[in-house]
Design a protein around this motif. Sequence first.
Motif, PDB file in Angstrom:
ATOM      1  N   ASN A  40       5.022 -14.808   6.467  1.00 53.68           N
ATOM      2  CA  ASN A  40       4.130 -13.672   5.323  1.00 53.68           C
ATOM      3  C   ASN A  40       5.077 -12.268   6.219  1.00 53.68           C
ATOM      4  O   ASN A  40       5.048 -11.611   6.472  1.00 53.68           O
ATOM      5  N   ARG A  41       7.078 -12.766   5.555  1.00 52.98           N
ATOM      6  CA  ARG A  41       7.453 -11.566   6.213  1.00 52.98           C
ATOM      7  C   ARG A  41       8.672 -10.706   4.376  1.00 52.98           C
ATOM      8  O   ARG A  41       8.402 -11.944   3.705  1.00 52.98           O
ATOM      9  N   LEU A 145      -1.813 -10.566  -0.386  1.00 52.99           N
ATOM     10  CA  LEU A 145      -2.927 -10.748   0.230  1.00 52.99           C
ATOM     11  C   LEU A 145      -2.750 -11.467   1.575  1.00 52.99           C
ATOM     12  O   LEU A 145      -3.616 -10.808   2.367  1.00 52.99           O
ATOM     13  N   ASN A 146      -1.425 -11.810   1.657  1.00 51.09           N
ATOM     14  CA  ASN A 146      -0.976 -12.023   3.160  1.00 51.09           C
ATOM     15  C   ASN A 146      -0.484 -11.138   3.907  1.00 51.09           C
ATOM     16  O   ASN A 146       0.097 -11.675   4.707  1.00 51.09           O
ATOM     17  N   ILE A 147       0.615 -10.363   3.487  1.00 52.09           N
ATOM     18  CA  ILE A 147       1.291  -8.960   4.142  1.00 52.09           C
ATOM     19  C   ILE A 147       0.662  -8.172   4.511  1.00 52.09           C
ATOM     20  O   ILE A 147       0.322  -7.464   4.161  1.00 52.09           O
ATOM     21  N   ILE A 148       0.072  -8.236   5.677  1.00 55.34           N
ATOM     22  CA  ILE A 148      -0.427  -7.120   6.527  1.00 55.34           C
ATOM     23  C   ILE A 148       0.150  -6.040   6.908  1.00 55.34           C
ATOM     24  O   ILE A 148       1.703  -5.974   7.030  1.00 55.34           O
ATOM     25  N   ASN A 149       0.031  -4.432   6.365  1.00 57.62           N
ATOM     26  CA  ASN A 149       0.847  -3.721   6.438  1.00 57.62           C
ATOM     27  C   ASN A 149       2.282  -3.870   5.714  1.00 57.62           C
ATOM     28  O   ASN A 149       3.162  -3.613   6.720  1.00 57.62           O
ATOM     29  N   PRO A 150       2.659  -4.197   4.859  1.00 56.20           N
ATOM     30  CA  PRO A 150       3.914  -4.102   4.021  1.00 56.20           C
ATOM     31  C   PRO A 150       4.576  -2.661   4.633  1.00 56.20           C
ATOM     32  O   PRO A 150       3.490  -1.497   4.032  1.00 56.20           O
ATOM     33  N   SER A 151       5.683  -2.667   4.785  1.00 55.98           N
ATOM     34  CA  SER A 151       7.161  -1.196   4.619  1.00 55.98           C
ATOM     35  C   SER A 151       6.909  -1.005   3.094  1.00 55.98           C
ATOM     36  O   SER A 151       7.577  -2.332   2.428  1.00 55.98           O
ATOM     37  N   VAL A 156       9.147  -9.302  -1.725  1.00 56.89           N
ATOM     38  CA  VAL A 156       9.819 -11.258  -1.783  1.00 56.89           C
ATOM     39  C   VAL A 156       9.192 -11.923  -3.165  1.00 56.89           C
ATOM     40  O   VAL A 156       9.383 -11.059  -3.713  1.00 56.89           O
ATOM     41  N   TYR A 157       9.448 -13.018  -3.128  1.00 55.74           N
ATOM     42  CA  TYR A 157       8.814 -13.757  -3.886  1.00 55.74           C
ATOM     43  C   TYR A 157       8.169 -14.152  -3.967  1.00 55.74           C
ATOM     44  O   TYR A 157       7.118 -14.770  -2.808  1.00 55.74           O
ATOM     45  N   ASP A 158       6.413 -13.945  -4.937  1.00 56.86           N
ATOM     46  CA  ASP A 158       5.175 -14.718  -5.096  1.00 56.86           C
ATOM     47  C   ASP A 158       5.349 -16.376  -5.020  1.00 56.86           C
ATOM     48  O   ASP A 158       5.981 -16.361  -6.557  1.00 56.86           O
ATOM     49  N   LYS A 170       3.034   2.059  -1.132  1.00 57.41           N
ATOM     50  CA  LYS A 170       1.248   2.440  -1.481  1.00 57.41           C
ATOM     51  C   LYS A 170       0.447   0.740  -2.746  1.00 57.41           C
ATOM     52  O   LYS A 170      -0.398   0.669  -2.407  1.00 57.41           O
ATOM     53  N   VAL A 171       1.309   0.038  -3.734  1.00 55.90           N
ATOM     54  CA  VAL A 171       0.698  -0.721  -4.534  1.00 55.90           C
ATOM     55  C   VAL A 171       2.060  -1.852  -4.296  1.00 55.90           C
ATOM     56  O   VAL A 171       2.820  -1.378  -3.978  1.00 55.90           O
ATOM     57  N   TRP A 172       1.322  -2.862  -4.792  1.00 57.32           N
ATOM     58  CA  TRP A 172       2.472  -4.081  -5.046  1.00 57.32           C
ATOM     59  C   TRP A 172       3.270  -3.855  -6.016  1.00 57.32           C
ATOM     60  O   TRP A 172       2.157  -4.102  -7.550  1.00 57.32           O
ATOM     61  N   THR A 173       4.192  -4.502  -7.432  1.00 53.29           N
ATOM     62  CA  THR A 173       4.324  -4.132  -7.985  1.00 53.29           C
ATOM     63  C   THR A 173       4.361  -5.488  -9.106  1.00 53.29           C
ATOM     64  O   THR A 173       5.648  -6.220  -7.632  1.00 53.29           O
ATOM     65  N   PHE A 174       4.333  -6.416  -9.773  1.00 49.79           N
ATOM     66  CA  PHE A 174       5.133  -7.811  -9.263  1.00 49.79           C
ATOM     67  C   PHE A 174       5.178  -8.184 -10.956  1.00 49.79           C
ATOM     68  O   PHE A 174       5.380  -7.470 -12.375  1.00 49.79           O
TER      69      PHE A 174
END
Length: 176
Positions: A40-41, A145-151, A156-158, A170-174
Amino acid sequence: MKNIFIIAVTIFSGMISAQVAIGKTTLSSPAVSLEFGTANRGIILPWVTSAASVAGAVNGTMIYDLADKKMKIKYASAWKDLSVDAAGTTVDPLTGVDGTLIQNSAAEDANAKMAIGTLSSTPGILVLEASDKAMVLPKVASPHLNIINPSPGMMVYDTVNKQLAVFNGKVWTFWK
């Protein structure tokens, strides 16, 4: 004799197409130049002071723009915002430390560059030089949900939603 052999192998290895696996032992396909393991990186894009300050950027260049805290890609001779509407942050939510303070205190080597494939004059920190190979992004199930404290600047590919996921601090964009 041993030194001659090492030199010959080094020279020969620089002339063949390079392929790299990070966090795994083998690549999934011969059409891959760079591939990541399944932890999960994510991969973090370079932080730049502003998109306008990136000299010589070519289409396909990806950055994290500190001027507006957004992830961007050079596309059709302009910068396209991958973060959509939300501006991000570089302040770590756990420590409260602004990452730009750490980055700005480090000395930059303006000549630093890594190429996978044949080194060319294409500008960039990491350049994948191949006309017949691609990079496979790190794969993470539900990264929000699975990457704790992302930079900030992470992508990544979901694997659950089958989308590109980018984090602007601040937020994930998909993206589909």
